[in-house]
Every structure is written in C-alpha cells, then in structure tokens.
Design an enzyme around this catalytic site. Structure first.
Site, PDB file in Angstrom:
ATOM      1  N   TRP A 274       0.860  -1.179   0.000  1.00  0.00           N
ATOM      2  CA  TRP A 274       0.000   0.000   0.000  1.00  0.00           C
ATOM      3  C   TRP A 274       0.903   1.238   0.000  1.00  0.00           C
ATOM      4  O   TRP A 274       1.798   1.352   0.839  1.00  0.00           O
ATOM      5  CB  TRP A 274      -0.869  -0.034   1.263  1.00  0.00           C
TER       6      TRP A 274
ATOM      7  N   ASP B 268       0.297  -5.335   9.864  1.00  0.00           N
ATOM      8  CA  ASP B 268      -0.792  -4.419   9.490  1.00  0.00           C
ATOM      9  C   ASP B 268      -2.015  -5.269   9.156  1.00  0.00           C
ATOM     10  O   ASP B 268      -1.979  -6.101   8.247  1.00  0.00           O
ATOM     11  CB  ASP B 268      -0.373  -3.576   8.286  1.00  0.00           C
TER      12      ASP B 268
ATOM     13  N   LYS C  28     -12.744  -1.131   7.298  1.00  0.00           N
ATOM     14  CA  LYS C  28     -13.321  -2.008   6.266  1.00  0.00           C
ATOM     15  C   LYS C  28     -14.285  -3.011   6.891  1.00  0.00           C
ATOM     16  O   LYS C  28     -15.387  -3.198   6.389  1.00  0.00           O
ATOM     17  CB  LYS C  28     -12.216  -2.773   5.537  1.00  0.00           C
TER      18      LYS C  28
HETATM   19  N1  PMP Z   1      -3.255  -0.636   5.710  1.00  0.00           N
HETATM   20  C1  PMP Z   1      -3.650  -1.042   4.507  1.00  0.00           C
HETATM   21  C2  PMP Z   1      -2.940  -2.181   3.868  1.00  0.00           C
HETATM   22  C3  PMP Z   1      -4.731  -0.427   3.872  1.00  0.00           C
HETATM   23  O1  PMP Z   1      -5.106  -0.858   2.666  1.00  0.00           O
HETATM   24  C4  PMP Z   1      -5.391   0.626   4.511  1.00  0.00           C
HETATM   25  C5  PMP Z   1      -6.564   1.312   3.888  1.00  0.00           C
HETATM   26  N2  PMP Z   1      -6.593   1.417   2.556  1.00  0.00           N
HETATM   27  C6  PMP Z   1      -4.932   1.014   5.782  1.00  0.00           C
HETATM   28  C7  PMP Z   1      -3.867   0.362   6.347  1.00  0.00           C
HETATM   29  C8  PMP Z   1      -5.513   2.139   6.587  1.00  0.00           C
HETATM   30  O2  PMP Z   1      -6.830   2.332   6.528  1.00  0.00           O
HETATM   31  P1  PMP Z   1      -7.615   3.299   7.512  1.00  0.00           P
HETATM   32  O3  PMP Z   1      -6.690   4.384   7.914  1.00  0.00           O
HETATM   33  O4  PMP Z   1      -8.740   3.798   6.680  1.00  0.00           O
HETATM   34  O5  PMP Z   1      -8.048   2.462   8.643  1.00  0.00           O
END
Ligand code: PMP
Length: 436
Positions: A163, A244, A285
């Site tokens: 990401w 993560d 998510k």
């Molecule tokens: N890690 C990964 C791999 C992600 O794809 C995302 C969201 N696209 C996040 C962390 C962080 O998402 P959020 O800050 O919306 O919780």
C-alpha cells in the site's frame, strides 16, 4: 498637511507588512512546490468528471453494494440508534481510548476463540499494551513514531509492492523503508523464494512489515507453511515484526479465521522466540467505519513491567499530536461487542455478506473473462477487496480512455466497484484491451 502625512504613514506601514510577508526568510510561500495529487483520489476525481453512463470506478478501496452504492452495516446503524438514545455526554476519551475499547480490541484480536490460549496468556500476563488510534493509518503512524523514538535500527522492510501510504507514513516518521521481494508480476504470483532470500540478506534487527491477510494490492497471502518459514527467518535475524491488519475478515468472511499469523506470533511470543511485536488494526473495512477513523495499535511487550513504561510513552507520544481519539466510532464498537445488545452476531453476519458479494463478483468477473490468450487463474487465488490484474499501465490507460473504466496504473481493481450491472461490460472491455 496632517492628513497627507497620515496617509503616507499608513502606506509605509502597508509596504512594511507586504515586504515582511514576501521576504520572510523562514517561509517563502512563492517557493513552495505543488505537491502531486493522491493517486487514488485523483482517479475518483477523473471518474466524477466523466459523462459516460457506463463509467466504472475501481479505484477506491471502500465497499459498494450490488447497485454500486456505499452502505452502513445494519448492525452499525442499530448500534448508532442505541447510542442516540443512551448517550448523555460527548466528553473526551482518555489519550489511548477507553479501557473498555482497549479490552474489546485485545480480546477480539488475541482471544477470539478456543484456539487462542496463547493470546489469552499474553493478555493475562499484562504483555499487551493497546491504544485506540485514528484508524489504521493513525495506528501505523503512532507505531512508526514510537519505533523511531525507541528502536535503534531505523530500517523497515516492506513488501514490494505494498500500500503506497506505508512508505509515506514510515518516511515521514523518520524510518527508512526498503522493499523485500513479494510478488512476481510476470507470472502473477507470489515470489516466495525471492521473498525469503531478500529477507535473509537484510541486517539483523530490522523492522519487517507483514500484511496479516488480504495483502494490498496483490490479494496474495502466504500459506500457513510459508508463514512458518518467514517467522523462522524473523527469529534468526531478530527482526521486529510490525503487522498491518486492515482487512481482518475479508479473506474468509470470518474475522476469527483470518488471524492465523497472529496466532503463530502469540505462540512465539509466549515461547520468547519472538518476544515482541506490534499490530496495527482498523475497523474501517470490516465494520464499514471508514470516516469514523476507528482503529488500534497493540504492542506485545516482554513483561508486565515493560508494559507500564510503554503505555506511558504511547500517551506521551499521542498527547501532543491529537490529544485523544474520536469517540463515535469506538462507541459503536463498544455497543456492538456489548453482549446485552446481541449485535455481535448480526455484525459478523453483515460482514460475511459483504465478503460473500465480493467473492461472488470476483468469480463472475473470472467467468466472463476470455482465457484463450491470457491466464486469469490468479484472480481466484487472490483474496480481499482487490483483484491485481497484471494489466500493464498502458492497458489500464486504454481502459480509462476508451471504456471509462478507472483503476490505478498498477492494474489493481477494487472489486467493490463491480456489480451484476457492469461485470459483463467490464470483462468485455478487459478482453478487448488484452487483444490490443
Ligand atoms: N493498511 C492497509 C494495507 C490499507 O489498505 C489501509 C486502507 N486502505 C490502511 C492500512 C488504513 O486504513 P484506515 O486508515 O482507513 O483504517
């Protein structure tokens, strides 16, 4: 005379202010370069400006239902109704979130079923420090700042690809991100041998980023046996694992099935083979709480004594950044996990349905694709919110220019944007682009 003097004085003062703002040596506004737009958000903008009624947005990683609309999970809506009735204050929550939220998260991740005796042991021994954070991104930033402050080795190994924001967050926090091999684009598959080799060639004590499940962007995860091999390398090289977990539940539809890596790590932590690690988690998510910014960081420590110091340092680190986290999302989580509301089962079933639709659409896309001159089997091996097509940037551009199909240049499609109404159109467009 007096009046003209006054006007002159006033003009001189104005001139002084003007020259101060343009000659201030510390900040030359005119020299600040234009920053490039965010790639994913830029795609959405181009999509909005497209007048083609058949246009499809496959850029953004947020869930859409079969009619292409964003949803609120019914269980979340019910939790909000309960909150509306019973909430009597909007006081600040503590710097690291409420004790109840911390405990829910700990048990949800580390003590989810009877398979989790190791996680339970770590909780009972006071070896897990958990803080609420501003969703997954905030969690990554807090742990990156923490490691930059207290971990001497600044090198953080991230999979190639990963990401894009990982690299940005780690760089901004002062860590030194470097890629390890992960995926081989020419065969659309995990490159496990080179993954191991590239990790083995890194200096001892590096930090290593692992995606818990539904690797973003490839959707390709390691098998249990492959994780064992990687965890052995981590032990041999004394790496610090940073996990993560942004998509817990999106692999199997069941959050407690998607935490095999965590189970392995908690076992190794109890055996003191990997005594410490950290885990970033997000409800964006799997509870659809995207904009509520609800997530957590958990740090597994060697002992209860160290936990105290680590918790105090987390507070010290967070307080001057945002003081304390937002409360609405975390209260929703607390209501859903409150046994008296009976909403937990409902949420799990909401999540299962969401993942079910994504899997359904993945299969439908595969069924409609022409396999005579392109092997699409990788689509069915991938899991989560994305398909990593393997299309080249020029093919992605052709999809955008000729068919109004919007995706990132690396060929990652967010499956949420696909539904029964557009899956055939999309598959035909891809088939055409591949034929050239
Ligand atoms: N890690 C990964 C791999 C992600 O794809 C995302 C969201 N696209 C996040 C962390 C962080 O998402 P959020 O800050 O919306 O919780």
């Amino acid at each position: 005379m007096y009046r003209t003097q006054l006007i002159k004085q006033h003009q001189q003062r104005l001139l002084k202010i003007k020259s101060f703002s343009t000659t201030n040596r510390n900040l030359k506004f005119s020299e600040i370069p234009l920053a490039p737009p965010d790639k994913i958000l830029g795609i959405t903008e181009a999509y909005i400006n497209d007048s083609n009624p058949k246009k499809i947005n496959l850029g953004v990683g947020a869930y859409r239902d079969n009619s292409g609309k964003p949803i609120i999970f019914p269980s979340v809506k019910k939790a909000e109704e309960i909150l509306l009735k019973k909430e009597t204050e909007k006081e600040y929550t503590p710097i690291i979130g409420s004790k109840n939220f911390q405990s829910i998260v700990k048990n949800f991740i580390f003590n989810n079923s009877n398979k989790d005796s190791n996680g339970k042991q770590l909780i009972d021994d006071g070896r897990i420090v958990t803080s609420q954070t501003i969703s997954g991104t905030g969690s990554l930033r807090v742990i990156a700042d923490f490691l930059n402050r207290f971990y001497t080795n600044k090198k953080i190994l991230v999979p190639k690809p990963t990401w894009a924001n990982h690299v940005a967050v780690f760089n901004d926090a002062g860590l030194k991100p470097e890629f390890y091999n992960y995926y081989e684009t020419s065969v659309n598959d995990l490159d496990f041998n080179n993954l191991k080799k590239s990790l083995e060639s890194q200096p001892d004590g590096s930090i290593v980023l692992l995606h818990a499940c539904c690797h973003n962007p490839t959707g390709m995860d390691l098998t249990n046996e492959q994780w064992d091999e990687v965890l052995q390398i981590i032990q041999d090289k004394k790496f610090f694992p940073l996990v993560d977990m942004a998509y817990q539940g999106f692999a199997s539809g069941k959050p407690y099935q998607d935490i095999e890596l965590i189970r392995k790590l908690t076992k190794l932590a109890n055996e003191n083979k990997i005594p410490t690690f950290a885990l970033c988690q997000s409800f964006a998510k799997n509870m659809g709480l995207y904009g509520e910014r609800t997530g957590s960081i958990s740090i597994i420590t060697p002992s209860k004594e160290e936990s105290k110091a680590i918790e105090s340092q987390l507070k010290k680190l967070i307080r001057p950044i945002y003081s304390s986290p937002p409360i609405h999302g975390s209260k929703i989580v607390e209501v859903i996990f409150d046994e008296q509301t009976g909403l937990l089962q409902e949420w799990l079933s909401d999540l299962d349905k969401v993942v079910g639709r994504l899997n359904d659409v993945r299969q439908k896309l595969y069924d409609n694709l022409d396999k005579s001159n392109y092997n699409w089997d990788h689509l069915l091996k991938q899991r989560g919110m994305f398909v990593y097509t393997g299309l080249k940037p020029e093919q992605v551009k052709k999809l955008r220019d000729d068919y109004s199909v919007y995706a990132t240049d690396d060929g990652r499609f967010s499956i949420s944007g696909i539904n029964d109404n557009n899956v055939e159109y999309l598959a035909n467009a891809i088939n055409e682009v591949i034929q050239g």
